[in-house]
Design an enzyme around this catalytic site. Structure first.
Site, PDB file in Angstrom:
ATOM      1  N   ARG A 143      11.096   3.339   4.510  1.00 29.37           N
ATOM      2  CA  ARG A 143      10.352   2.466   5.434  1.00 29.37           C
ATOM      3  C   ARG A 143      11.397   1.546   6.065  1.00 29.37           C
ATOM      4  O   ARG A 143      12.169   0.905   5.351  1.00 29.37           O
ATOM      5  CB  ARG A 143       9.333   1.654   4.637  1.00 29.37           C
ATOM      6  CG  ARG A 143       8.874   0.350   5.283  1.00 29.37           C
ATOM      7  CD  ARG A 143       7.966   0.539   6.474  1.00 29.37           C
ATOM      8  NE  ARG A 143       6.766   1.266   6.188  1.00 29.37           N
ATOM      9  CZ  ARG A 143       5.608   0.697   5.821  1.00 29.37           C
ATOM     10  NH1 ARG A 143       5.518  -0.605   5.704  1.00 29.37           N
ATOM     11  NH2 ARG A 143       4.537   1.437   5.615  1.00 29.37           N
ATOM     12  N   HIS A 152       4.580   7.132  11.524  1.00 30.41           N
ATOM     13  CA  HIS A 152       4.199   6.882  10.135  1.00 30.41           C
ATOM     14  C   HIS A 152       3.343   8.088   9.726  1.00 30.41           C
ATOM     15  O   HIS A 152       2.123   8.009   9.640  1.00 30.41           O
ATOM     16  CB  HIS A 152       3.405   5.576  10.048  1.00 30.41           C
ATOM     17  CG  HIS A 152       3.156   5.101   8.648  1.00 30.41           C
ATOM     18  ND1 HIS A 152       3.479   5.827   7.521  1.00 30.41           N
ATOM     19  CD2 HIS A 152       2.607   3.943   8.190  1.00 30.41           C
ATOM     20  CE1 HIS A 152       3.136   5.135   6.437  1.00 30.41           C
ATOM     21  NE2 HIS A 152       2.609   3.989   6.809  1.00 30.41           N
ATOM     22  N   LYS A 186      23.583  -7.670   0.781  1.00 31.48           N
ATOM     23  CA  LYS A 186      25.002  -8.057   0.845  1.00 31.48           C
ATOM     24  C   LYS A 186      25.684  -7.412   2.036  1.00 31.48           C
ATOM     25  O   LYS A 186      26.912  -7.459   2.138  1.00 31.48           O
ATOM     26  CB  LYS A 186      25.719  -7.627  -0.443  1.00 31.48           C
ATOM     27  CG  LYS A 186      25.149  -8.241  -1.710  1.00 31.48           C
ATOM     28  CD  LYS A 186      25.876  -7.659  -2.925  1.00 31.48           C
ATOM     29  CE  LYS A 186      25.117  -7.950  -4.210  1.00 31.48           C
ATOM     30  NZ  LYS A 186      25.520  -7.043  -5.282  1.00 31.48           N
ATOM     31  N   ARG A 192       0.787  -1.217   0.000  1.00 31.66           N
ATOM     32  CA  ARG A 192       0.000   0.000   0.000  1.00 31.66           C
ATOM     33  C   ARG A 192       0.826   1.277   0.000  1.00 31.66           C
ATOM     34  O   ARG A 192       0.694   2.114  -0.873  1.00 31.66           O
ATOM     35  CB  ARG A 192      -0.796   0.040   1.307  1.00 31.66           C
ATOM     36  CG  ARG A 192      -2.241  -0.168   1.151  1.00 31.66           C
ATOM     37  CD  ARG A 192      -2.792  -0.595   2.473  1.00 31.66           C
ATOM     38  NE  ARG A 192      -3.413  -1.879   2.266  1.00 31.66           N
ATOM     39  CZ  ARG A 192      -4.706  -2.043   2.170  1.00 31.66           C
ATOM     40  NH1 ARG A 192      -5.514  -1.036   2.348  1.00 31.66           N
ATOM     41  NH2 ARG A 192      -5.192  -3.220   1.935  1.00 31.66           N
ATOM     42  N   THR A 193       1.685   1.401   1.007  1.00 33.63           N
ATOM     43  CA  THR A 193       2.411   2.653   1.181  1.00 33.63           C
ATOM     44  C   THR A 193       3.363   2.890   0.008  1.00 33.63           C
ATOM     45  O   THR A 193       3.446   3.986  -0.533  1.00 33.63           O
ATOM     46  CB  THR A 193       3.177   2.640   2.517  1.00 33.63           C
ATOM     47  OG1 THR A 193       2.245   2.367   3.549  1.00 33.63           O
ATOM     48  CG2 THR A 193       3.856   3.958   2.779  1.00 33.63           C
TER      49      THR A 193
END
Lengths: 427, 309
Positions: free
Chosen positions: B108, B136, B86, B58-59
């Protein structure tokens, strides 16, 4: 080679001295303390300075062997000398850990070879610091350890802790314990409370520390063994130790300069240099620790000097290594925040850095008297400096005090009659 | 009121006026949804990097679409496919993105404080798309936008936030935003999922959804993660659902004009039944649309723009 320290204010809590006096040193020992001592080959003018016994730190991490990129015995003891310490007791969480005689011998040899100050190792309580089987404690004691500890790994099995305290009785060495119930602590990264809630960082409840202090007080009662509580950080912890002492149990405790002056609100910066175990607590805890220093519940100040490289620290808060350096700043922090504010008298503060730690771990030094080793520090009560990375002389710079203005800096550190730190031109 | 910030890291730092400005700017952005051609030339030539250390549909999609409709060139980096897998550190990744000439980084990350660390490392505008359990902000802004759209105003409303408050960045950002806009907030959940001293953020606490539900104007249902049950924070999803799930019976206890929102994705049958999710009082799908509008507004303001054409 003789040296006369002339014109300073000599304070020695052990001998009850606080007077202008000279100190004569010869052959690494103090020969005399007084006002009309004979001349010496060398003279050190100490007007305006305070001359006190060299500081003793019961809790440092020198990282060698195994983590030389963070600190070495040479660099860590240089940081110690810069902070006025003449003896440091180092924790066994090296790689390999100090769980056998060979590692003890290496640390002692390297300390003698390249150490700026005296180095005393602590031996692990259990093999590999795994909390399961006891180390050969008698062998370690014979090799020269001054205490036992599994450091950051709290022995979670209470039976193992009981056996260690019982077995350790024949050696009469203390067990220095880091109190953290690993289940209660969980994934916590900072003190659980208002600030952890605001920041969304997993909190670590104070109960994680308190339940282990309570358990080990009971085990001290059961066994008669000696428990030294490392870096007590909670008000409840102070109260538990206070009660244990009233009962006459053989317990002692230390507090760190950071737990005595900083609170969890500082974590709001997400600065990884504020990440330390046990975590910074609240103002109330800071006040309780200070009260503990005043009434003798807390026996001494120890730094828990825990160097970490930039790469270990300049990452997300949750990934950052635990710990902060403390050797260089310990005395100025206490002097600025506790002595100058009137919380402790000067002689009380010095006692916490000298006589008391020496007595707890039965170490030489900690006093100024004829026949004692010439371990001394001269500090300048007026000297004001902002803490910078350059001012920290160990390998790592992970200090939460960087940027703070502190007073009372050590300017001359003498170990066994030898100058090991000299601040600026001859001063 | 003009916008001066370079980054959007959280709602804790924003003033009521700044929040108001974002919501007002999002209004014309939403209007674009009704146009046949949904692309504005406003931010042509700008580059936005979506840097996602956690899975998100969604975001991430919402930011991507918001960027595209403003004519921003969008690059997505998900860490399991990149050099992060890595062992590259956040700082190194950030420096690389900066060197590639990005104007915005949308991050995020599972660790609280990561967005701030990024903002301190690079010269690029950083938008926090969720950092650990911390904040958020764009989710809370789209929730505020939805509430204002449905209720006319946020001032004086009573909002319940229900569920796993302890691990929720959505809850924290919503508490900051709602209280700044003059709403009263009650957080509701089992005591094991309510963080210590949450009252200090200005929210009231209840463990009893049935007691609170008749009195609120808005119910914000949070997603409950199954891992929390495994971690021992509550005994079973069944009992959680019995105590805190929003079903028809509970919704009937609420006011007729109650608004139900959910940040998604929903666990249907756990914290919310499909019946309730499809009820006209629920605006879960519209929240998604509003999310794009709010994120367009944020990109626009952070780039110092003047008018939405």
């Amino acid at each position: 080679m003789s040296l006369l320290i002339k014109g300073g204010r000599v304070i020695d809590p052990a001998g009850g001295i606080d007077a202008p006096a000279d100190i004569l040193i010869e052959g690494g020992q103090i020969i005399g303390v007084g006002t009309d001592l004979p001349a010496a080959k060398e003279e050190l003018p100490a007007q305006g300075l305070v001359v006190v016994p060299g500081f003793i730190d019961l809790h440092v991490h020198l990282r060698e062997p195994g983590y030389e990129y963070k600190e070495t015995i040479a660099s860590g003891t240089r940081a110690a000398a810069r902070g006025g310490f003449t003896s440091v007791v180092c924790m066994p969480n090296t790689n390999p850990p100090v769980d056998n005689k060979a590692v003890v011998e290496f640390i002692l040899a390297e300390g003698a070879r390249n150490g700026a100050v005296r180095v005393y190792p602590i031996g692990a309580i259990t093999k590999g610091r795994r909390g399961e089987e006891l180390t050969e404690m008698a062998d370690l004691a014979a090799a020269g350890v001054v205490a036992f500890s599994d450091d950051g790994n709290t022995i979670m099995n209470a039976v193992v802790m009981r056996r260690a305290l019982e077995y350790g009785k024949m050696l009469d060495l203390p067990l220095s314990v880091h109190c953290e119930d690993v289940n209660l602590a969980g994934q916590g990264l900072m003190n659980e409370g208002r600030t952890s809630t605001l920041l969304g960082l997993p909190g670590q409840t104070r109960a994680a520390e308190n339940v282990i202090i309570a358990r080990d007080v009971e085990l001290a009662r059961l066994t008669g063994g000696r428990v030294h509580f490392a870096h007590v950080s909670t008000k409840e912890g102070v109260e538990l130790v206070r009660r244990a002492k009233k009962l006459g149990l053989r317990v002692s405790a230390e507090a760190t300069p950071h737990h005595l002056t900083l609170t969890d609100e500082l974590v709001a910066t997400y600065d990884p240099n504020t990440k330390v175990s046990p975590p910074l607590r609240t103002r109330e805890d800071v006040e309780a620790l200070r009260a503990g220093l005043l009434d003798g519940t807390i026996d001494c100040v120890a730094t828990d000097h825990a160097p970490h490289s930039r790469d270990d620290k300049e990452v997300e808060y949750s990934h950052a290594a635990w710990g902060m350096v403390g050797l260089e700043t310990a005395w100025p922090v206490i002097y600025t925040h506790l002595v100058l504010t009137g919380c402790l008298s000067l002689i009380q503060a010095i006692d916490l850095f000298t006589r008391k730690p020496a007595e707890l771990f039965n170490l030489p030094g900690g006093r100024i008297a004829a026949g004692q080793p010439a371990d001394l520090v001269l500090f300048d009560p007026k000297k004001n400096q902002r803490v910078t990375e350059e001012l920290l002389v160990g390998k790592s710079k992970n200090s939460p005090f960087i940027g703070q203005e502190l007073q009372g800096w050590p300017v001359y550190t003498i170990v066994g009659g030898q100058a090991r730190w000299v601040d600026e031109i001859g001063r | 009121m003009s916008w001066t910030r370079k980054h959007l890291l959280g709602l804790q730092d924003l003033s009521r006026d700044e929040i108001q400005l974002i919501l007002d700017t999002a209004e014309p952005c939403k209007e674009i949804f009704t146009r046949p051609i949904k692309k504005l030339p406003t931010l042509r030539g700008r580059v936005m990097v979506n840097l996602f250390y956690e899975p998100s549909t969604r975001t991430r999609t919402s930011f991507e679409l918001a960027g595209k409709w403003m004519s921003v060139d969008v690059i997505n980096i998900s860490t399991n496919l990149s050099s992060v897998a890595k062992g590259e550190s956040l700082k190194d990744t950030a420096k690389t993105i900066e060197a590639l000439g990005a104007d915005f980084v949308v991050i995020r990350h599972y660790a609280a404080g990561s967005a701030k660390l990024l903002a301190e490392t690079v010269q690029v505008s950083v938008i926090n798309a969720g950092d650990g359990a911390h904040e958020h902000p764009t989710q809370a802004l789209l929730d505020l936008f939805t509430i204002r759209d449905k209720k006319g105003s946020i001032e004086g409303l009573h909002v319940a936030i229900v569920g796993d408050i302890l691990h929720s960045r959505v809850a924290r950002s919503n508490i900051w935003g709602l209280t700044k806009m003059g709403a009263k907030v009650t957080v509701i959940g089992p005591p094991t999922l309510i963080p210590q001293e949450i009252e200090q953020m200005g929210a009231e606490v209840s463990y009893d959804l049935d007691e609170v539900i008749p009195h609120v104007d808005v119910i914000n249902m949070l997603r409950i993660q199954k891992e929390r049950q495994v971690a021992g924070l509550f005994p079973s999803l069944r009992e959680y659902s019995v105590l805190y799930g929003l079903n028809r019976r509970r919704l009937d206890q609420a006011r007729d004009d109650v608004l139900v929102i959910h940040p998604g994705p929903t666990n249907l049958g756990v914290e919310i039944t499909s019946e309730v999710a499809e009820d006209p009082r629920a605006s879960i799908d519209e929240q998604v649309t509003n999310g794009v509008a709010v994120r367009m507004a944020v990109l626009y303001l952070l780039s110092g723009g003047k008018d939405i054409p």
